[in-house]
Design an enzyme around this catalytic site. Structure first.
Site: not given
Ligand code: GLN
Length: 529
Positions: A76, A151, A175
């Site tokens: 990532k 994400s 995410s």
């Molecule tokens: N969807 C969540 C957010 O927008 C989690 C994102 C993540 O786990 N990086 O914060």
């Protein structure tokens, strides 16, 4: 070759059926041919990958063995990679080439893995759809009109589309698990502190955790073995010894008590998704698990709590991006103040700015007690719900998401609708627990995931249950129908570059400029450096 498990690939390498260079080349060819459809990579490091593969072949020829030696993978684009751009999906870091590796990257390099490139993601990991990336949205390999989740959507799409056998992800509120569910792969968020955060671009420091993404629990175990462990350079890293996550995979499930929180099966859960989850639970029951109804009474407070704490931490973490030290700097600043404000205004996207505003407000002198302190108190209640539940059960299970992947653009203009996606995943991060998503079949041709939540540092048990489920089912073996679900005869309706449009010379030296990529509302607008 692209359907082989990591153990099979490793055997093939040891038995000289193919070399790591050949294996790596075949993945690079696949990325070149197919990633125009998915946009799952921000950077492909062809030269670096081939050099690492050659080095792995030398180690193999010298008789060295190791479960990941010579195996390609994708990181990532939140993990710093020495000499290879690390953008975190943001214009702010579009020009950032780190002088050092994240601990996760170092560990995996030492294990002999071959980094193919860096995967696309929501900007600064803020989002649930991978649409907020500066490099354009990622497409779900199961349907090009759908998001892959976020994400870590680029990592999930790359693994699902067989562009990499393994990928790293990070999970602050879901995410790893949510994109794994949307793309039909397996992903595990370890206990907070199990995997080093050094060199992982910080979003919300008390919640962020790196973890493995792969097609099966068995492959995730191999990747976690190399990722996990104490890091003296990360003060929140746990000193608890790391188990070998592969050894316990075969343990039978007889007598395992699995709690089903009634709050996870309420009105918000899509009916067809609920059916898939119940089918997976029934299979676990057949394998000897005992299903127990439980309650996590503060579940409803996890969204408001998370969306105070995460933005608060993000607002402080992101204050370092000021146009002075590294990252984007605006053109011709009038004075220092103009340099700060315009660099941040031009470098950050809308969602990131929204979080900085919310977080700064929640931490401001007059509101700290009302919001931030209160959220920390509720966080404790959420954690206690789990600890109390674990007095009765060994593990908790439910859906990973309320439904299958949604269409691109469906929630982009409504942040609250996007935040609701996280309803079943956030509490796990707030409590610091390990959580995993495993494929549980398809709803209208799109994958959904079963979420398993374990006690602190019980990743081995989660992987064991995931593996047993995968031995008894074939949900994780289902492959996205490449090209079949888009307009035209096998032609993808993707806004990404077609393979033909990507001249090899442009592609080979790794990085793709955002302006060449799929347009988003804001990507190539004025003010480019
Ligand atoms: N969807 C969540 C957010 O927008 C989690 C994102 C993540 O786990 N990086 O914060």
């Amino acid at each position: 070759m692209h359907e082989l498990s990591v153990a099979q690939l490793s055997l093939g390498l040891r038995e000289k059926q193919f070399s790591s260079v050949e294996l790596t080349r075949s993945y690079l060819d696949r990325i070149r041919a197919l990633d125009g459809h998915y946009n799952s990579f921000v950077t492909v490091d062809e030269n670096g990958a081939l050099a690492a593969a050659a080095a792995a072949d030398t180690r193999l020829a010298a008789g060295e063995t190791g479960p990941l030696l010579g195996i390609p993978l994708a990181h990532k684009d939140i993990f710093c990679s020495r000499g290879v751009r690390t953008s975190c999906g943001s214009k702010m870091l579009d020009n950032f080439v780190p002088p050092y590796d994240a601990t996760v990257a170092t560990r995996l390099r030492d294990a002999g893995t071959v980094m193919l490139g860096k995967t696309n993601m929501d900007e600064f990991a803020m989002g649930s759809s991978s649409e907020s990336s500066f490099y354009g949205p990622v497409r779900n390999p199961w349907h090009s009109d759908c998001v892959p989740g976020g994400s870590s959507g680029g990592s999930a799409a790359a693994v699902a589309a067989r562009l990499a056998p393994l990928a790293t992800g990070t999970d602050t509120g879901g995410s790893i698990r949510q994109p794994a569910a949307f793309c039909g792969i397996t992903g595990l968020k370890p206990t907070y502190g199990r995997v080093s955060r050094l060199g992982m671009v910080a979003f919300a420091s008390s919640l962020d955790q790196g973890g493995p993404m792969a097609r099966s629990a068995e492959d995730c175990a191999l990747l976690l073995n190399a990722m996990a462990g104490f890091d003296p350079l990360d003060s929140t890293s746990s000193e608890l010894p790391v188990e070998d996550y592969s050894v316990g995979l075969q343990q039978p499930l007889a007598g395992l008590r699995i709690g089903l929180p009634r709050e996870y099966f309420g009105a918000g859960l899509d009916a067809a998704t609920g059916e898939r989850i119940h089918a997976a639970l029934a299979l676990l029951e057949q394998l000897g698990a005992i299903l127990v109804d439980i309650s996590l009474p503060h579940t409803g407070l996890s969204i408001p709590t998370y969306y105070i704490i995460a933005p608060a931490e993000a607002s402080t973490n992101l204050s370092r991006f000021d146009g002075v030290r590294y990252g984007y700097r605006c053109q011709q600043p009038r004075d220092l103040h103009d340099l700060y404000t315009r660099s941040r205004q031009e470098g950050f996207g809308d969602e990131v700015k929204r979080r900085i505003l919310v977080g700064t407000y929640a931490l401001s002198a007059g509101y700290y007690d009302a919001y931030y302190r209160k959220a920390q108190q509720v966080r404790r209640l959420i954690q206690e719900d789990f600890l109390k539940a674990f007095e009765q059960v060994d593990m908790i299970a439910g859906p990973t998401t309320p439904g299958p992947a949604f269409t691109l653009g469906a929630k982009g203009s409504d942040p609250l609708a996007m935040y609701l996606e996280d309803v079943y995943t956030l509490a796990v991060n707030l409590a610091g627990l390990p959580g995993m998503s495993v494929p549980a079949g398809l709803v209208d041709g799109m994958p959904v995931g079963l979420q398993l939540i374990g006690q602190h540092f019980r990743e081995a048990r989660l992987l064991n249950v995931g593996h047993q489920l995968q031995q008894a089912s074939d949900w994780h073996r289902q492959v996205p129908p490449v090209g079949a679900r888009s307009a035209g005869e096998g032609v993808w309706s993707s806004p990404g570059l077609s393979p033909a449009e990507r001249a090899p010379t442009e592609w080979a030296p790794t990085e793709r400029a955002p302006a060449e990529r799929a347009p988003t509302e804001r990507a190539p607008t004025g003010g480019a450096p």
